[in-house]
Design an enzyme around this catalytic site. Structure first.
Site, short mmCIF file in Angstrom:
data_model
loop_
_atom_site.label_atom_id
_atom_site.label_comp_id
_atom_site.label_asym_id
_atom_site.label_seq_id
_atom_site.Cartn_x
_atom_site.Cartn_y
_atom_site.Cartn_z
NE ARG A 1 -6.36 1.54 0.25
CZ ARG A 1 -6.18 2.42 0.90
NH1 ARG A 1 -4.88 3.02 1.18
NH2 ARG A 1 -7.26 3.39 0.98
CE LYS B 1 -0.90 -0.16 7.08
NZ LYS B 1 -2.32 0.01 7.34
CD GLU C 1 -8.52 -1.27 5.14
OE1 GLU C 1 -8.05 -1.19 6.39
OE2 GLU C 1 -9.05 -0.57 4.37
CG ASN D 1 -1.80 1.31 1.40
OD1 ASN D 1 -1.82 2.14 0.34
ND2 ASN D 1 -2.67 1.22 2.47
#
Ligand code: ADP
Length: 394
Positions: free
Chosen positions: A84, A16, A377, A9
């Site tokens: 993401r 991340k 997530e 991400n």
């Protein structure tokens, strides 16, 4: 595909990551590279042996930080990488294998998310350069909400703004709403029913899910619409912009900063965007903190009530996100503000279901169920990545 999936991400100055094994019981290596591009850039995380680490990155950019992360992960390369991506527009209705055409389409969609998509793409390009042979998949925050019907996604604006410029409601936090609603369908006896999900973190959104599909959600064209958030205002009168422009001479950039960075819990309380801090201050009767929490909870209840119109039947409400998973007093106040929904909270279960625990918090009567389900997530992105690649192997 048994090997772990690497989930990335990538933000404008951060990366991340999490290395997600197929078996959810196995530990994950994860971390965050922050302040990329400046001297005090750092990588912090959890190693394969479960130990925390923190190392300087000496002004590393995204590509350099990715190389350090991969070195740190050690072991064989992951089976695939799941990225993401914030905005998939109307083109991306599910996880998508990344190829040059998909990269171009994500770039084009960037007009709808100028702060997010370009940063996400930096991560994709850095990973492609390091792992040219590895399958890479884009998982979009907006994709889960592509099942919204027009009555939920259209603004009452002239038709050409939608047709020519894609001005409509998209919704975000899709991976979280997909995970949480899938999980409650698995856990509850009322599987495949109608659920309202409240994702309450720094960003906050609600979602109505009917038989596994998102049918309405509180965020819109951008993640600013809807609930009160840490520093975002959520819904305001659209006339506010013209008013501030005319009366105070504020530019659009100034108003954008106001609504995204200076409002929400921070703006209302005058002290903090952090719910823990506000709960402490409210316990000491700080008027701003008390008001901020009251408005926050009322607006969540109001949004859930509004979204319930999209469900043929309400089977329950699910709380998730840092606040939803931990702030039992917030949950209690939201439920108290929905007196006509026949909800019955168990005070004991509510107080005990904190700190990452999953469970039911209702008193077990006939009314809608109440759940706390910690979101995942990264797990959802890894799951969708695996699923796509097993359906369409290279
Ligand atoms: P993000 O949206 O950035 O992922 P999180 O989901 O971690 O954020 O949520 C952050 C919010 O959760 C903050 O407002 C924080 O104060 C709140 N929070 C975390 N733990 C607690 C707690 N024990 N009690 C109340 N609020 C909490």
């Amino acid at each position: 595909m048994r090997d772990p999936v690497l989930v990335i991400n990538c933000g404008s100055s951060s990366i991340k990551y999490a290395l997600v094994p197929e078996d959810p019981a196995l530990p994950r290596q994860s971390g965050l590279a922050e302040r990329l591009g400046v001297n005090d850039a750092r990588l912090k995380g959890i190693d394969a042996d479960g130990r925390e680490f923190s190392q300087p990155l000496h002004g590393a950019d995204h590509a350099e930080a990715m190389a350090v992360i991969l070195e740190r992960l050690g072991g064989p390369p992951p089976a695939a990488v799941g990225h993401r991506i914030v905005h998939g527009g109307e083109r991306f209705t599910g996880a998508t294998r990344i190829d040059p055409a998909v990269l171009r389409a994500i770039e084009t969609t960037g007009a709808l998310a100028p702060l997010h998509n370009p940063a996400n793409l930096v991560g994709v390009r850095a990973t492609l350069a390091l792992f040219p042979a590895l399958p890479q998949v884009a998982v979009f925050d907006t994709a889960f909400h592509q099942s919204l019907p027009p009555r939920a996604y259209r603004y009452a604006l002239p038709q050409h703004l939608y047709a020519q410029h894609g001005i409509r409601r998209y919704g975000f936090h899709g991976s979280s709403h997909a995970y949480v609603s899938g999980r409650v369908d698995h856990l509850s006896t009322r599987a495949h029913g109608g659920w309202l999900v409240a994702h309450l973190g720094n960003g906050c959104s609600t979602c109505a899910v009917w038989q596994g599909q998102s049918v309405d959600t509180s965020m819109g064209l951008t993640p600013l619409e809807g609930l009160v958030m840490g520093t975002r205002s959520g819904d305001v009168d659209p006339g506010l912009h013209a008013h501030l422009g005319r009366q105070l001479g504020w530019s659009l950039e100034r108003i954008d900063t106001l609504l995204n960075k200076e409002s929400g819990l921070l703006g209302l309380s005058g002290i903090s965007n952090d719910m823990r801090r506000l709960e402490q201050a409210a316990a000491e009767h700080h008027p701003g903190a008390e008001l901020a929490i009251e408005v926050f909870c009322y607006r969540i209840a109001k949004s859930l009530a509004a979204l319930s119109c999209s469900l043929p039947r309400l089977d329950g409400i699910v709380f998730t996100g840092g606040i939803g998973e931990n702030a039992s007093a917030v949950r209690a106040r939201v439920i108290e503000a929905l007196p006509h929904f026949g909800l019955r909270l168990s005070a004991t279960a509510n107080a005990e279901t904190v700190g990452g625990q999953e469970g039911r918090i209702d008193a077990g009567a006939a009314g809608p169920e109440l759940w706390v389900i910690p979101t995942d997530e990264e797990g959802q992105i890894a799951f969708e990545t695996r699923q796509l690649l097993s359906e369409t192997p290279a």
